[in-house]
Every structure is written in structure tokens, then in C-alpha cells.
Design a protein around this motif. Sequence first.
Motif, PDB file in Angstrom:
ATOM      1  N   ARG A 135     121.847   0.891  89.235  1.00 59.24           N
ATOM      2  CA  ARG A 135     120.829   1.345  88.111  1.00 59.24           C
ATOM      3  C   ARG A 135     119.669   0.606  88.543  1.00 59.24           C
ATOM      4  O   ARG A 135     119.435  -0.562  88.688  1.00 59.24           O
ATOM      5  CB  ARG A 135     121.468   0.772  86.941  1.00 59.24           C
ATOM      6  CG  ARG A 135     120.381   0.928  85.659  1.00 59.24           C
ATOM      7  CD  ARG A 135     121.097   0.698  84.257  1.00 59.24           C
ATOM      8  NE  ARG A 135     121.887   1.985  84.200  1.00 59.24           N
ATOM      9  CZ  ARG A 135     122.513   2.150  82.830  1.00 59.24           C
ATOM     10  NH1 ARG A 135     122.286   1.289  82.045  1.00 59.24           N
ATOM     11  NH2 ARG A 135     123.303   3.209  82.825  1.00 59.24           N
ATOM     12  N   HIS A 174     116.981   6.723  81.267  1.00 59.34           N
ATOM     13  CA  HIS A 174     115.592   6.446  80.441  1.00 59.34           C
ATOM     14  C   HIS A 174     114.437   6.835  81.116  1.00 59.34           C
ATOM     15  O   HIS A 174     114.569   6.611  82.264  1.00 59.34           O
ATOM     16  CB  HIS A 174     115.674   5.014  79.877  1.00 59.34           C
ATOM     17  CG  HIS A 174     114.491   4.761  79.073  1.00 59.34           C
ATOM     18  ND1 HIS A 174     114.372   4.682  77.936  1.00 59.34           N
ATOM     19  CD2 HIS A 174     113.468   3.897  79.675  1.00 59.34           C
ATOM     20  CE1 HIS A 174     113.210   4.613  77.563  1.00 59.34           C
ATOM     21  NE2 HIS A 174     112.317   4.071  78.482  1.00 59.34           N
ATOM     22  N   ARG A 204     110.358  -5.776  79.368  1.00 50.74           N
ATOM     23  CA  ARG A 204     111.373  -6.541  79.091  1.00 50.74           C
ATOM     24  C   ARG A 204     112.310  -5.870  78.350  1.00 50.74           C
ATOM     25  O   ARG A 204     113.505  -6.005  78.068  1.00 50.74           O
ATOM     26  CB  ARG A 204     110.947  -7.878  78.414  1.00 50.74           C
ATOM     27  CG  ARG A 204     110.446  -8.779  79.161  1.00 50.74           C
ATOM     28  CD  ARG A 204     110.022 -10.041  78.558  1.00 50.74           C
ATOM     29  NE  ARG A 204     109.122 -11.011  79.262  1.00 50.74           N
ATOM     30  CZ  ARG A 204     107.835 -11.355  79.358  1.00 50.74           C
ATOM     31  NH1 ARG A 204     107.094 -10.763  78.228  1.00 50.74           N
ATOM     32  NH2 ARG A 204     107.303 -12.012  80.136  1.00 50.74           N
ATOM     33  N   ALA A 205     111.823  -5.198  77.023  1.00 48.86           N
ATOM     34  CA  ALA A 205     112.608  -4.112  76.234  1.00 48.86           C
ATOM     35  C   ALA A 205     113.563  -3.137  77.044  1.00 48.86           C
ATOM     36  O   ALA A 205     114.616  -3.020  76.756  1.00 48.86           O
ATOM     37  CB  ALA A 205     111.654  -3.495  75.323  1.00 48.86           C
ATOM     38  N   VAL A 206     112.918  -2.457  78.242  1.00 47.76           N
ATOM     39  CA  VAL A 206     113.614  -1.621  78.821  1.00 47.76           C
ATOM     40  C   VAL A 206     114.896  -2.311  79.597  1.00 47.76           C
ATOM     41  O   VAL A 206     115.908  -1.790  79.601  1.00 47.76           O
ATOM     42  CB  VAL A 206     112.442  -0.701  79.774  1.00 47.76           C
ATOM     43  CG1 VAL A 206     113.534   0.047  80.667  1.00 47.76           C
ATOM     44  CG2 VAL A 206     111.681  -0.084  78.928  1.00 47.76           C
ATOM     45  N   ASP A 224     116.172  -5.372  78.775  1.00 45.66           N
ATOM     46  CA  ASP A 224     117.274  -5.542  77.760  1.00 45.66           C
ATOM     47  C   ASP A 224     118.119  -4.385  77.319  1.00 45.66           C
ATOM     48  O   ASP A 224     119.194  -4.647  77.203  1.00 45.66           O
ATOM     49  CB  ASP A 224     116.458  -6.091  76.535  1.00 45.66           C
ATOM     50  CG  ASP A 224     115.660  -7.551  76.659  1.00 45.66           C
ATOM     51  OD1 ASP A 224     116.100  -8.118  77.723  1.00 45.66           O
ATOM     52  OD2 ASP A 224     114.955  -7.828  76.010  1.00 45.66           O
ATOM     53  N   GLU A 225     117.378  -3.156  77.046  1.00 50.85           N
ATOM     54  CA  GLU A 225     118.316  -2.096  76.678  1.00 50.85           C
ATOM     55  C   GLU A 225     119.190  -1.344  77.885  1.00 50.85           C
ATOM     56  O   GLU A 225     120.282  -0.929  77.556  1.00 50.85           O
ATOM     57  CB  GLU A 225     117.448  -0.843  76.175  1.00 50.85           C
ATOM     58  CG  GLU A 225     118.098   0.197  75.486  1.00 50.85           C
ATOM     59  CD  GLU A 225     117.305   1.111  74.707  1.00 50.85           C
ATOM     60  OE1 GLU A 225     117.727   2.046  74.570  1.00 50.85           O
ATOM     61  OE2 GLU A 225     115.941   0.851  74.301  1.00 50.85           O
ATOM     62  N   HIS A 226     118.745  -1.707  79.144  1.00 47.79           N
ATOM     63  CA  HIS A 226     119.305  -0.816  80.281  1.00 47.79           C
ATOM     64  C   HIS A 226     119.924  -1.832  81.192  1.00 47.79           C
ATOM     65  O   HIS A 226     120.502  -1.116  82.252  1.00 47.79           O
ATOM     66  CB  HIS A 226     118.321   0.323  80.772  1.00 47.79           C
ATOM     67  CG  HIS A 226     117.955   1.402  79.462  1.00 47.79           C
ATOM     68  ND1 HIS A 226     118.771   2.161  79.175  1.00 47.79           N
ATOM     69  CD2 HIS A 226     116.705   1.496  79.021  1.00 47.79           C
ATOM     70  CE1 HIS A 226     118.231   2.714  78.145  1.00 47.79           C
ATOM     71  NE2 HIS A 226     116.774   2.408  77.951  1.00 47.79           N
ATOM     72  N   ASP A 227     119.610  -2.831  81.359  1.00 47.92           N
ATOM     73  CA  ASP A 227     120.174  -3.768  82.290  1.00 47.92           C
ATOM     74  C   ASP A 227     120.295  -3.361  83.852  1.00 47.92           C
ATOM     75  O   ASP A 227     121.254  -3.031  84.411  1.00 47.92           O
ATOM     76  CB  ASP A 227     121.723  -4.214  81.881  1.00 47.92           C
ATOM     77  CG  ASP A 227     122.338  -5.193  82.636  1.00 47.92           C
ATOM     78  OD1 ASP A 227     121.489  -6.327  82.818  1.00 47.92           O
ATOM     79  OD2 ASP A 227     123.598  -5.433  82.613  1.00 47.92           O
TER      80      ASP A 227
END
Length: 190
Positions: free
Chosen positions: A9, A37, A61-63, A65-68
Motif C-alpha cells: 500500500r 483513495h 495525517r488523516a489519510v 490514519d484512515e488508510h495505513d
Amino acid sequence: MTSLRRVQRVLGIDPGLTRCGVGVVDVAPDRSAVLVHVGVVRSSPDAAIETRLATIAAGIRAVIDEHDPHVIAVERVFSQHNRHSVMGTAQASGVALLVAGERGIPAATHTPTEVKAAITGYGAADKRQVQQMVARVLRLDSLPTPADAADALALALCHAWRGAGPSAAPTGALTPAQRAWADAERVSRR
């Protein structure tokens, strides 16, 4: 299952102060890829620079956190004629690399020429050609837009393919796009 066989990923980041493209793809060992995403982190040109950079960092950071993601690929800033644009791009790039470091995620940078060569087989491809190839590779019904988002996806694909590219296969086994990418990488190191 060995680590060579697992899906990678990758979060690609096309840095910019007003629009910072972010794209996450899963790439299998056979180089097939799936869109996870895609988006753009936006900051207001009217905001103070520290606020703009904080907005970009929060969006990245939000991306994460959501997609690791396993790795982050960022466009390498090398030169542009517009000094103001290159400064903003360099600042956003630094923020992306900082966030990767904070999270302990490996990061790499790739020049636009490397990315274009990896995606299209031609290091001087235009934005539309890159968008078309990204859409084809990811089997999308329409071209990814805006261009910043398409560039982020192209960065992610370039990085994933690089790991399975020149160092992993003998020269005769490389696709034309992989050979072009390897040539572009050699030129960029000079």
C-alpha cells in the motif's frame, strides 16, 4: 506468505500549498494495482504560511490514519522557473516527509521525469497522458482529477513499480515503461 508476495500500500503525495494531491494504491507483486483513495488537501492562499502548512500536515495525517500505507512517495522538488511556486512546493514536500518520519513510515522521492517514464514509458509525457495511463492501470471509468490527484496516484504507482522494477528483474524482462523509468532514474542521479 513472504513479504515479497504481499500487496504493498503506497501513499503518493504531489506537494503543493494550495492543492496537495494524495493518492493511495494497493499494488500486487504482479504490478496490478487497485485504487484505495484519491483526493486533494486544500489550504487557503489567504491564510498564513504556518496555517497552510499545518492544514496540509493534518490532511496527510488523516489519510495515513484512515488508510495505513506501508510507504510514502513524494514528488522530488528539483527546479522550476517560478521561485514562489517552488518554495511552496518544497515546503509542502518537507511537511509530507516530516509526517512520514513522525509516523515511522519509509518515504521516497521521485522526480516528475521518473514518474512519467514509469507510468507512460516517456519521461516528457504531458499531464493528460499521465492521467490516461493512471486511469487505465487502475481500471477507472474516468480520468482522475484534478491533475494533482492524478499525479499523486502516478507517484504511488511509480514507487511500487520501482520496487519490482530494475533491481528485481534482468534487463530483458523489463517492460518498455520499466526500461524508460530505469533510464530516467540513471539520468537523474548524474
